[in-house]
Each structure stands twice: as C-alpha cells, then as structure tokens.
Design a protein around this motif. Structure first.
Motif, short mmCIF file in Angstrom:
data_model
loop_
_atom_site.label_atom_id
_atom_site.label_comp_id
_atom_site.label_asym_id
_atom_site.label_seq_id
_atom_site.Cartn_x
_atom_site.Cartn_y
_atom_site.Cartn_z
N ASN A 158 44.14 39.64 31.73
CA ASN A 158 43.87 39.24 32.69
C ASN A 158 45.28 38.49 33.46
OD1 ASN A 158 44.86 36.41 31.73
ND2 ASN A 158 42.49 36.38 31.22
N GLN A 159 46.57 38.90 33.35
CA GLN A 159 47.82 38.24 33.30
C GLN A 159 48.55 39.69 34.08
OE1 GLN A 159 48.70 34.66 34.05
NE2 GLN A 159 46.60 35.06 32.93
N GLN A 160 47.99 41.17 34.06
CA GLN A 160 48.06 42.03 34.51
C GLN A 160 47.95 42.14 36.08
OE1 GLN A 160 47.24 46.00 32.54
NE2 GLN A 160 45.40 44.51 32.42
N VAL A 161 49.91 42.41 36.98
CA VAL A 161 50.37 42.23 38.20
C VAL A 161 49.54 44.13 39.13
CG1 VAL A 161 51.34 40.44 38.38
CG2 VAL A 161 52.69 42.34 37.54
N ALA A 162 49.62 44.80 37.82
CA ALA A 162 49.12 46.11 38.59
C ALA A 162 49.15 47.16 36.62
CB ALA A 162 50.34 47.38 39.01
N ALA A 163 47.93 48.42 37.61
CA ALA A 163 47.66 48.95 36.35
C ALA A 163 47.35 50.59 36.68
CB ALA A 163 46.63 48.40 35.24
N GLY A 164 47.38 51.24 35.70
CA GLY A 164 46.68 52.55 36.46
C GLY A 164 47.24 54.27 35.79
N TYR A 165 46.48 55.50 36.17
CA TYR A 165 47.15 56.05 35.24
C TYR A 165 47.40 57.32 36.01
CZ TYR A 165 42.28 56.82 36.70
OH TYR A 165 40.89 57.01 37.18
N VAL A 166 47.56 57.92 35.39
CA VAL A 166 48.27 59.29 36.34
C VAL A 166 47.02 61.07 35.23
CG1 VAL A 166 50.12 61.79 36.32
CG2 VAL A 166 50.96 59.21 37.08
N VAL A 167 45.77 61.04 35.66
CA VAL A 167 45.02 62.62 35.44
C VAL A 167 46.15 64.05 35.70
CG1 VAL A 167 43.59 62.45 37.19
CG2 VAL A 167 43.23 62.96 34.83
N TYR A 168 46.50 64.64 34.52
CA TYR A 168 47.22 66.02 34.41
C TYR A 168 45.62 66.06 34.03
CZ TYR A 168 51.36 63.20 33.82
OH TYR A 168 51.93 62.14 33.89
#
Ligand code: P6P
Length: 336
Positions: A158-168
């Motif tokens: 809950n402290q994350q400022v950003a998150a993501g993924y790359v799908v190839y």
C-alpha cells in the motif's frame, strides 16, 4: 485527460503537469522503464532465432557469449535505471541481494527504490509463449544521503508510488499506474514509440474465466478445490472457462480485459505458493485495485501484508472483484 493514441511521452508530460509538486523524477523513472522495455522486446522477439543466434551459454556467430534472456533483461533494466540518477536501490528476482546505487556524486540522494521481475515466465520463451516484466516503485524510507537498506524494500504494497508490467505478446504493451488509474500503451516497433491504446483500464466487476494450474488440484487447500468445482458446476452462468497461459502477466492482462480470476494458491508442495510478494504480487495487486479489481492471499488484502523477506512467496488470488470475493468465501468456509 488521457487521449487514445497519445504517445507515452506526451502522456507522461501531461500527467507531470497535473502534479506540479512532483519533481518529475517518477516520470523519468517510467521513461527509463519504457526505454529498457524496448531493448528487451527486441531481444525477446529474436529468441525464436536461437538456432541462428545460439542458445544461452553458447557463443554466437560474432563469438559473443549468448546470455539467458532473463539475465539479459535483468542487466538492461538495472543499467537503464542506474544511469538515470533517480533510483537509490534495486531488488530483482534475478539477484539474491538488493543492489545499492550511490548516484553520480556517490551521495545516495536518489529517492526511489525499484523491485522487479525482469522477465517473468522466461521458460515460456522456448515455446514462443508471451512473457513479461513486472516492476514496483517505492519512495525510500531511510534518510537521504545514507545507503539504502533492506527496510526500504520491505514496505507493504500500500506504499507503492507506481507499479506496472510489460507484456511481450502478440504486441508489446506497457501497462502501469501511479495511483491515478491504469493505462495501457502499445509499442509500434517500427518507430519505437508507445501509443495509448488502452486508456483507463478497468477490471470487469465479474467474469467467466478462471486461471489456475489444475494439475496441482490434489495438492490444493480444500477451499480452492471447492471453488474450482463451483466454477465447473452446470449452474447459473457456469461452467466458467479455464484459461491458463502459465505466464502471470499474460493471464492477468487477459483477465483484466475480459474479466476473470487468477489463482496461485499454497499447496502441499509449496506452503506459501510460488509467486513472490514484493515484485510479482504487490505490483499486480496495485494494478488490479487501481482498475477496480481485487487481490488477496485468499484471506487478507495483498497490499496490507508487511513483508519480512525480499523473496518471500505468498498465495495469490487476483482479478474481478466479485470473483475474488467468491473464492475468498470458499476459502473462509472450508474446513481447515
Ligand atoms: P506453474 C512463471 O514461472 C510464473 O512465475 C508465473 O508467470 C506463472 O503464472 C506461474 O509461474 C506458472 O507456474 O507452476 O503453473 O508452471
């Protein structure tokens, strides 16, 4: 406001102006991930030429040692993040220990830490199945000017400022959140530009797809067995459809678009499941919640769990809110 076909660069600049107080470092961090993903995408797409370029551990026609793609991806993301003077530490699925980044003046003034799985599902590459990169970003909690410590990485999701993924996959997409919704950008490899193809992504509230490795059925907790039988029953809008790619990013990406639930539970073979809390479950949970979905370990919210170890594993239930809630019901009602 996100406009379809806007480039990622334009989107970041517009987003940046919406938050004048932020120093722009987070935007530069996302930009560095954008660049590294392009470089990794190029190599991943060549992987099918292994007979020509040589498999990992062999030397290619230029006499260069071929790297395993996950080692290559790891090095590219670390190199790009290190060069941008934004990050003070990196934790990676590929590295036992976290990496301290002193910064150009060796003064530890950079304020973000990044946790990542540089190439999740890399065993799928040999069979030409899509793979992904997953990343999670926090502000450091220890004082600027000192070397980063494990405490900076063991923060709850809950402290994350950003998150993501790359799908190839059939196309390469970067999907991320900075806490203001989820947006998906598709790479045009011909010109190396990402375009906003999926603005404001939303998990459908329910769905008819369940993703789990049913080969482990006999080793699952009773609540999971009961939920699988519920999905298969000839009742109401069921049976659901079973879809399991064996690549976390791809399974969750499909479920976010079509509606569905992904489950990697604990089992008698793995007491905490297989997936890692810090750089697989937390970032995917942040994305899921920002898209209106849900993510738990079957009982508690993933992002409220206080991590104790860098590579700790956790059972993972993630997807359409109503489907996760139904699975949690079976988990809570099952006999111990
Ligand atoms: P299994 C890939 O190795 C991974 O970490 C996830 O991407 C994927 O969902 C899961 O493991 C597959 O694991 O045990 O079903 O092969």
């Amino acid at each position: 406001m996100a406009r379809k076909n806007q480039t990622l660069g334009e989107f970041i600049i517009e987003n940046q102006s919406a938050f004048p107080y932020s120093s722009g470092e987070l935007s530069r961090l996302i930009n560095s991930i954008r660049l590294a993903a392009k470089v990794v995408n190029h190599e991943v797409n060549k992987a099918g030429l292994v007979d020509i370029i040589g498999a990992a551990g062999e030397t290619n026609i230029q006499g260069e040692e071929q790297q395993k793609l996950d080692v290559y991806a790891n090095e590219k993301f670390i190199q790009t993040l290190t060069n941008r003077e934004i990050v003070c530490g990196i934790a990676s699925e590929e590295n036992d220990e976290f990496i301290t980044i002193q910064g150009q003046n060796k003064d530890h003034q950079n304020k973000y830490v990044v946790l990542m799985d540089p190439l999740d599902g890399s065993s799928n590459i040999d069979v030409n199945v899509s793979v992904g990169t997953i990343f999670s970003v926090y502000r450091r909690v220890t004082p600027l000017g000192t070397p980063v410590t494990e405490e900076d990485f063991l923060q709850p999701g809950n402290q994350q400022v950003a998150a993501g993924y790359v799908v190839y996959g059939t196309s390469t997409m970067l999907v991320y959140t900075t806490g203001h919704g989820v947006n998906g950008f598709t790479l045009n490899p011909a010109i190396g530009t990402y375009y906003l193809s999926h603005p404001n992504m939303q998990f459908p509230d329910s769905g008819r797809i369940y993703s789990i490795n049913e080969g482990n059925y006999n080793h699952f907790p009773q609540g999971v067995k009961d939920y699988i039988k519920y999905c298969q029953a000839e009742e109401e809008d069921r049976p659901y459809t079973s879809r399991y790619i064996g690549s976390l990013v791809s399974d969750i990406h499909r479920n976010m678009i079509k509606g569905g639930i992904y489950i990697y539970p604990k089992s008698s073979k793995s007491s905490n499941g297989k997936l890692r809390l810090l750089y697989e479950c937390n970032p995917m949970a942040f994305i899921a919640e920002q898209a209106g979905g849900k993510a738990s370990d079957g009982f508690q919210r993933i992002m409220d769990i206080k991590p104790t170890e860098l590579h700790q594993r956790i059972p993972f239930f993630c997807g359409s809110k109503k489907m996760v809630e139904k699975a949690e019901e079976f988990m809570k009602n099952a006999p111990e």
